[in-house]
Write a protein that holds these residues in place. Structure first.
Motif, PDB file in Angstrom:
ATOM      1  N   CYS A  10      -8.474 -25.140 -13.710  1.00  0.00           N
ATOM      2  CA  CYS A  10      -9.694 -25.230 -14.519  1.00  0.00           C
ATOM      3  C   CYS A  10     -10.578 -24.012 -14.271  1.00  0.00           C
ATOM      4  O   CYS A  10     -10.901 -23.701 -13.123  1.00  0.00           O
ATOM      5  CB  CYS A  10     -10.440 -26.510 -14.158  1.00  0.00           C
ATOM      6  SG  CYS A  10     -12.087 -26.598 -14.897  1.00  0.00           S
ATOM      7  N   ILE A  12     -14.209 -22.540 -15.109  1.00  0.00           N
ATOM      8  CA  ILE A  12     -15.531 -22.847 -15.656  1.00  0.00           C
ATOM      9  C   ILE A  12     -16.252 -21.532 -15.917  1.00  0.00           C
ATOM     10  O   ILE A  12     -16.595 -20.797 -14.992  1.00  0.00           O
ATOM     11  CB  ILE A  12     -16.321 -23.755 -14.696  1.00  0.00           C
ATOM     12  CG1 ILE A  12     -15.488 -25.001 -14.377  1.00  0.00           C
ATOM     13  CG2 ILE A  12     -17.675 -24.126 -15.311  1.00  0.00           C
ATOM     14  CD1 ILE A  12     -16.152 -25.983 -13.430  1.00  0.00           C
ATOM     15  N   ILE A  35      -7.304 -25.290 -18.296  1.00  0.00           N
ATOM     16  CA  ILE A  35      -8.463 -25.942 -18.923  1.00  0.00           C
ATOM     17  C   ILE A  35      -9.668 -25.014 -18.831  1.00  0.00           C
ATOM     18  O   ILE A  35      -9.991 -24.530 -17.744  1.00  0.00           O
ATOM     19  CB  ILE A  35      -8.847 -27.245 -18.191  1.00  0.00           C
ATOM     20  CG1 ILE A  35      -7.607 -28.035 -17.756  1.00  0.00           C
ATOM     21  CG2 ILE A  35      -9.845 -28.056 -19.004  1.00  0.00           C
ATOM     22  CD1 ILE A  35      -6.871 -28.703 -18.849  1.00  0.00           C
ATOM     23  N   CYS A  37     -13.891 -24.422 -19.479  1.00  0.00           N
ATOM     24  CA  CYS A  37     -15.136 -25.187 -19.578  1.00  0.00           C
ATOM     25  C   CYS A  37     -16.283 -24.204 -19.759  1.00  0.00           C
ATOM     26  O   CYS A  37     -16.251 -23.088 -19.223  1.00  0.00           O
ATOM     27  CB  CYS A  37     -15.324 -26.026 -18.317  1.00  0.00           C
ATOM     28  SG  CYS A  37     -16.865 -26.981 -18.303  1.00  0.00           S
ATOM     29  N   PHE A  56     -10.200 -27.190 -23.914  1.00  0.00           N
ATOM     30  CA  PHE A  56     -11.480 -27.049 -23.209  1.00  0.00           C
ATOM     31  C   PHE A  56     -12.247 -28.356 -23.136  1.00  0.00           C
ATOM     32  O   PHE A  56     -11.983 -29.300 -23.896  1.00  0.00           O
ATOM     33  CB  PHE A  56     -12.347 -25.955 -23.838  1.00  0.00           C
ATOM     34  CG  PHE A  56     -12.806 -26.257 -25.247  1.00  0.00           C
ATOM     35  CD1 PHE A  56     -13.936 -27.038 -25.485  1.00  0.00           C
ATOM     36  CD2 PHE A  56     -12.127 -25.729 -26.336  1.00  0.00           C
ATOM     37  CE1 PHE A  56     -14.376 -27.297 -26.779  1.00  0.00           C
ATOM     38  CE2 PHE A  56     -12.547 -25.993 -27.632  1.00  0.00           C
ATOM     39  CZ  PHE A  56     -13.666 -26.782 -27.861  1.00  0.00           C
ATOM     40  N   GLU A  57     -13.174 -28.393 -22.199  1.00  0.00           N
ATOM     41  CA  GLU A  57     -14.125 -29.490 -22.052  1.00  0.00           C
ATOM     42  C   GLU A  57     -15.511 -28.875 -21.976  1.00  0.00           C
ATOM     43  O   GLU A  57     -15.685 -27.815 -21.372  1.00  0.00           O
ATOM     44  CB  GLU A  57     -13.874 -30.257 -20.741  1.00  0.00           C
ATOM     45  CG  GLU A  57     -12.519 -30.926 -20.627  1.00  0.00           C
ATOM     46  CD  GLU A  57     -12.445 -32.259 -21.362  1.00  0.00           C
ATOM     47  OE1 GLU A  57     -13.500 -32.725 -21.874  1.00  0.00           O
ATOM     48  OE2 GLU A  57     -11.334 -32.818 -21.443  1.00  0.00           O
ATOM     49  N   ALA A  63     -13.875 -31.578 -16.953  1.00  0.00           N
ATOM     50  CA  ALA A  63     -12.972 -30.420 -16.903  1.00  0.00           C
ATOM     51  C   ALA A  63     -12.192 -30.346 -15.598  1.00  0.00           C
ATOM     52  O   ALA A  63     -11.036 -29.928 -15.581  1.00  0.00           O
ATOM     53  CB  ALA A  63     -13.773 -29.127 -17.103  1.00  0.00           C
TER      54      ALA A  63
END
Lengths: 301, 301
Positions: A10, A12, A35, A37, A56-57, A63
């Motif tokens: 992930c 971010i 992923i 974010c 994506f979140e 996420a």
């Protein structure tokens, strides 16, 4: 050293650094699911469209779910808020690392949220970038033969550290380790100072009457000297305040040195200025030769 | 505008600028005979071997004999001595021009030798260069789409002016005209200041304890910011003192502005720093777009 692998990674903050890391890891084929974010749906959708991330979140807590590796690639001033959001949702074995340009502030911010620094958090700083921002500016070779400085503490989990080293190694970076305090002093002098001075000179000229004309006659020296003043103001204002304690003493020394140069010029002491310029050229030329050396493939730390 | 031609052109100082001009004029096929002059036989012989000049003289008085065009391409501090040597030997119709980075000092030095500025002397400054020095670093494209600032006075002979414009046009330069005083103010801000500040920062770091380590972790921002600190110390110390009157006020303003930034950082006033960085970035980005514009072929002044 173990080969890096992640089942779910992930990132971010999918900008220049986060996006370039994602691209490089994907190119290396070492991540099953990537992923992203962030706060901008447009930017994240672009990252998906460009193939930088799988999905994506918008919510950081969502996420990081089931991710075995989490990269914080947001401005350093967001660290405390962000860690507060993700901490309860992190997998117990997840390794968390960051890419911030300051290390003392990042560690202090996480400590303030968590009480103590989590053993699976490894602070890191890829010394790479361009004056561009955003996922569109990202490219997989950004870290190739660039330094990544990792600043573990006494409590850092050895396997977490090894995993972060393995990740940066797989994208071609050259790893160094030092204390966060030392990192911040070194970067204040060599990175944060040039940015501050370049923004400062452009602003000095921008507030002069003939500014339009000035800029229209500026040449290559000015262009290169001020390139970094096209960097993100938000990110760099962040960095300046996050690293204020290390930056202010260097700024103070520089201003004193420049006042002494001002005195030399006023006094017409050509010999003194010549000696100073010669000393600086010698160091700069030595630096130029270092650049050639430390970025060579296979160069060890 | 008339096409440039010279039967015998003399370049005094066959370094990066003088050598590049010689190469460019030769490439354009507009000069019958190219005479070099300087103090180093080695350098002049190299210039002959490289085909940059046809032959050389070590004595400036001999070098200018029967030349219809004479280019002074030595450090600006040599101007008075040099003019004293060549003046009695110049052809009456010869046009003399220079390539110095300061224009007020060059004009004042020649006036001091000659009583008044000769009408066939045209002060000029090609705003081009690299951090390299010497004839080996010269190349014919150096002035292509670069600005040349010409600073005629009220007494400058119109045909002499036209000839210097024609010469720079034939090597691909973009010509501007302004007063010597104005030139010196503009260049102090956009060229001499960056050089002084870059030398200054490298020297500040060079006098810190951990200097070797600092330089080994410096990255692209530092490299570009300090590239000009690899320029010739002798040439730049010369320029600083030759343009001291225009440089000191800008240096004073910059140091005041940087002290105000220091105050902002000490006070933790992030909003103020952000505004300043944003203003600077806007100007820098505008400059970047100007660079693209003014270097386009066919762009007029």
């Amino acid at each position: 050293m173990s080969q890096f692998h992640s089942d779910r990674l992930c990132i971010i903050g999918v900008g220049l650094i986060g996006g370039s890391l994602a691209r490089a890891l994907r190119q290396a084929g070492t991540v099953n699911e990537l992923i992203g974010c962030g706060r901008s749906v447009d930017n994240l959708q672009k990252a998906v469209d460009l193939g930088v991330i799988d999905r994506f979140e918008l919510d950081a807590a969502a996420a990081v779910q089931a991710a075995d590796m989490v990269i914080l690639a947001t401005p350093v001033s967001h660290t405390a808020d962000l860690y507060r959001q993700i901490a309860p949702h992190l997998d117990k074995a997840a390794v968390v690392t960051d890419v911030g340009s300051t290390k003392g502030s990042v560690i202090a911010d996480i400590e303030s949220v968590m009480g103590q620094l989590p053993v699976h958090f490894v602070a890191a700083h890829p010394v790479a970038g361009t004056e561009q921002s955003g996922v569109e500016a990202s490219f997989p070779e950004l870290f190739h033969e660039r330094r990544v400085i990792i600043t573990p503490t006494e409590t850092t989990n050895a396997q977490a550290l090894e995993r972060v080293i393995a990740m940066w190694t797989v994208v071609g970076a050259v790893i160094s380790q030092m204390s966060a305090e030392h990192h911040d002093e070194v970067l204040a002098a060599t990175s944060h100072m040039p940015h501050l001075l370049a923004y400062g000179l452009v602003d000095t000229l921008a507030t002069m009457e003939e500014r339009r004309e000035l800029f229209s006659y500026a040449a290559g020296g000015f262009r290169d000297f001020t390139r970094i003043a096209s960097s993100s103001p938000e990110m760099w204002a962040d960095i300046v305040f996050a690293n204020r304690d290390a930056l202010l003493p260097v700024l103070q020394k520089y201003l004193q040195d420049m006042q002494s140069i001002q005195g030399i010029v006023e006094a017409g002491d050509k010999e003194a200025l010549l000696q100073l310029f010669r000393r600086a050229k010698t160091e700069r030329d030595r630096f130029a030769s270092l650049v050639g050396r430390f970025v060579k493939p296979g160069d060890s730390e």
